[in-house]
Design a protein around this motif. Structure first.
Motif, short mmCIF file in Angstrom:
data_model
loop_
_atom_site.label_atom_id
_atom_site.label_comp_id
_atom_site.label_asym_id
_atom_site.label_seq_id
_atom_site.Cartn_x
_atom_site.Cartn_y
_atom_site.Cartn_z
N TRP A 1 0.84 -1.21 0.00
CA TRP A 1 0.00 0.00 0.00
C TRP A 1 0.86 1.25 0.00
CZ3 TRP A 1 -0.15 4.22 3.16
CH2 TRP A 1 -1.19 5.12 2.92
N LEU A 2 1.93 1.25 0.81
CA LEU A 2 2.81 2.42 0.89
C LEU A 2 3.46 2.69 -0.47
CD1 LEU A 2 4.15 4.62 2.59
CD2 LEU A 2 5.94 2.96 3.17
N ILE A 3 3.89 1.63 -1.15
CA ILE A 3 4.51 1.81 -2.47
C ILE A 3 3.50 2.39 -3.45
CG2 ILE A 3 5.45 0.56 -4.45
CD1 ILE A 3 6.84 -1.30 -2.47
N ARG A 4 2.28 1.85 -3.44
CA ARG A 4 1.26 2.37 -4.36
C ARG A 4 0.90 3.81 -4.03
NH1 ARG A 4 -3.39 0.31 -3.94
NH2 ARG A 4 -3.17 -1.12 -2.19
N PHE A 5 0.87 4.15 -2.75
CA PHE A 5 0.60 5.53 -2.36
C PHE A 5 1.67 6.46 -2.92
CE2 PHE A 5 1.68 8.97 0.60
CZ PHE A 5 0.50 9.71 0.59
N CYS A 6 2.93 6.08 -2.75
CA CYS A 6 4.04 6.93 -3.21
C CYS A 6 4.09 7.02 -4.73
CB CYS A 6 5.37 6.41 -2.67
SG CYS A 6 5.54 6.57 -0.88
N LEU A 7 3.74 5.92 -5.42
CA LEU A 7 3.69 5.97 -6.88
C LEU A 7 2.59 6.93 -7.35
CD1 LEU A 7 4.16 2.20 -7.84
CD2 LEU A 7 5.75 4.08 -8.35
N GLY A 8 1.46 6.90 -6.65
CA GLY A 8 0.36 7.78 -7.01
C GLY A 8 0.66 9.25 -6.75
N GLN A 9 1.61 9.52 -5.84
CA GLN A 9 1.99 10.90 -5.51
C GLN A 9 3.45 11.15 -5.90
OE1 GLN A 9 -0.41 12.75 -4.45
NE2 GLN A 9 -1.89 11.16 -3.89
N ALA A 10 3.89 10.49 -6.96
CA ALA A 10 5.32 10.47 -7.30
C ALA A 10 5.90 11.85 -7.57
CB ALA A 10 5.56 9.56 -8.51
N ASP A 11 5.10 12.79 -8.01
CA ASP A 11 5.63 14.12 -8.31
C ASP A 11 5.68 15.03 -7.08
OD1 ASP A 11 2.86 14.16 -8.14
OD2 ASP A 11 2.67 15.89 -9.49
N ARG A 12 5.17 14.53 -5.93
CA ARG A 12 5.13 15.41 -4.77
C ARG A 12 5.56 14.73 -3.46
NH1 ARG A 12 -0.60 14.52 -6.20
NH2 ARG A 12 -0.43 16.37 -7.50
N VAL A 13 5.92 13.44 -3.52
CA VAL A 13 6.33 12.71 -2.32
C VAL A 13 7.57 11.89 -2.62
CG1 VAL A 13 5.70 10.80 -0.78
CG2 VAL A 13 4.02 12.58 -1.27
N VAL A 14 8.55 11.91 -1.70
CA VAL A 14 9.76 11.08 -1.79
C VAL A 14 9.80 10.18 -0.56
CG1 VAL A 14 12.28 11.06 -1.83
CG2 VAL A 14 11.03 12.82 -3.10
N LEU A 15 9.96 8.88 -0.78
CA LEU A 15 10.05 7.92 0.32
C LEU A 15 11.53 7.71 0.69
CD1 LEU A 15 8.79 5.82 2.23
CD2 LEU A 15 8.92 4.16 0.35
N ASP A 16 11.87 7.99 1.96
CA ASP A 16 13.25 7.81 2.43
C ASP A 16 13.42 6.51 3.22
OD1 ASP A 16 14.18 10.21 1.34
OD2 ASP A 16 13.50 11.36 3.08
N GLN A 17 12.50 6.20 4.11
CA GLN A 17 12.57 5.01 4.94
C GLN A 17 11.18 4.39 5.07
OE1 GLN A 17 15.25 3.61 6.23
NE2 GLN A 17 16.72 5.22 5.62
#
Length: 318
Positions: free
Chosen positions: A282-298
């Motif tokens: 779910w976290l990966i899909r969330f970040c992919l959906g917000q890829a232009d405005r969210v960066v996942l660090d940890q």
């Protein structure tokens, strides 16, 4: 000279039109926008504007609570109607609050149409049982709710066919039911699944079967349910993110905790934030959906998996 209706009346008329349009599309899935315009007596451009408005509407403000649809001139596809093709169902609190308001209006002649108020009050009283609307009527199928109640009472296992929003998958699982609770207008089942206490929303249970087997005995005592925070007893992890400053509005829709110091500093363009999650996919899909405005660090392993999936998507597109 035709007078323009006041703004409040226009808003009411549009809400009715949007709900009618949603019901129309559900019943006529092959219709084009031009055919809808003819049948509904509207301009094609108005139909497209209403479809765009529907796409920004929902039963809540969080992810998974918005109407999802695709449309072009030749086709309209409703992906998720959020149950708005069915009659409105009130929670017990909502029904009694509305009934109290209507009874107050009945004693104030001249403010509203008394016949309309009396009719609405009668309809609510007709579905009220013992002073409140039966809880089992609000979320999920009544037969499923009865079966779950039986499993809890007899301490039997359940086989659930369940759709998970976090993984976007439907799977079949065997659980040991504990109890049920209501939160934010929804009914949930608490149950042990492979040694982990989880919650299952009634309206996402596609099928429930009673298993003629007793509950497993190795489960620890389930923590007492905190009505103020019913999900507090479930395990969750924290992801470390950075959110682009002009997208910090995401915190209004998801449980993002923004760093207050960086948020107050206008020179910081990417604000650090934390986000609780229970499922890595779910976290990966969330970040992919917000890829232009969210960066996942940890966590690092999910950040690596995210980059891999994004790279694979770019290679397909490129």
């Amino acid at each position: 000279m035709t007078q323009t209706p006041p703004a409040k009346q226009q808003r009411r008329e549009r809400v009715v039109r949007l709900l009618n349009l949603l019901a129309y599309v559900e019943k006529h899935p092959e219709s084009t926008i031009m055919e809808m315009a003819v049948d509904l007596g509207l301009e094609p451009g108005q139909i497209r504007d209403d479809l765009n408005m529907l796409h920004l509407s929902g039963v809540g403000k969080h992810g998974g609570q918005m109407i999802d649809l695709n449309h072009d001139w030749t086709n309209v596809q409703i992906i998720d109607n959020q149950g708005l093709d069915k009659p409105l169902r009130l929670t017990p609190t909502e029904a009694n609050a509305l009934l109290l308001l209507l009874e107050s209006l009945e004693t104030m002649p001249g403010l509203v149409d008394p016949a309309t108020v009396a009719s609405a009050a009668r309809k609510i009283r007709a579905v009220t049982t013992g002073g409140a609307v039966g809880d089992a009527r609000h979320t999920g199928d009544a037969a499923t709710a009865a079966l779950i109640k039986e499993a809890i009472t007899k301490r039997k296992q359940l086989e659930l066919t369940y759709y998970s929003l976090t993984s976007d998958q439907t799977r079949t699982l065997e659980v040991d039911p504990v109890d049920t609770f209501h939160h934010d207008g929804q009914t949930y089942l608490r149950a042990w699944d492979d040694g982990t206490l989880k919650s299952y929303r009634f309206d996402r249970i596609r099928q429930a079967l009673l298993i003629d087997a007793p509950l497993a005995t190795q489960h620890p005592q389930a923590p007492a349910l905190d009505q103020a925070d019913p999900f507090g007893g479930f395990d969750s992890q924290l992801a470390q993110l950075r959110v682009r400053r002009d997208a910090t509005w995401l915190a209004d829709y998801w449980d993002l905790e923004l760093d207050p110091d960086e948020l107050a500093d206008p020179s910081v363009q990417w604000v650090r934030a934390t986000l609780p999650y229970g499922n890595g996919d779910w976290l990966i899909r969330f970040c992919l959906g917000q890829a232009d405005r969210v960066v996942l660090d940890q966590p690092q392993e999910l950040a690596d998996a995210l980059r891999h999936r994004a790279g694979a998507a770019l290679r397909v597109l490129g």
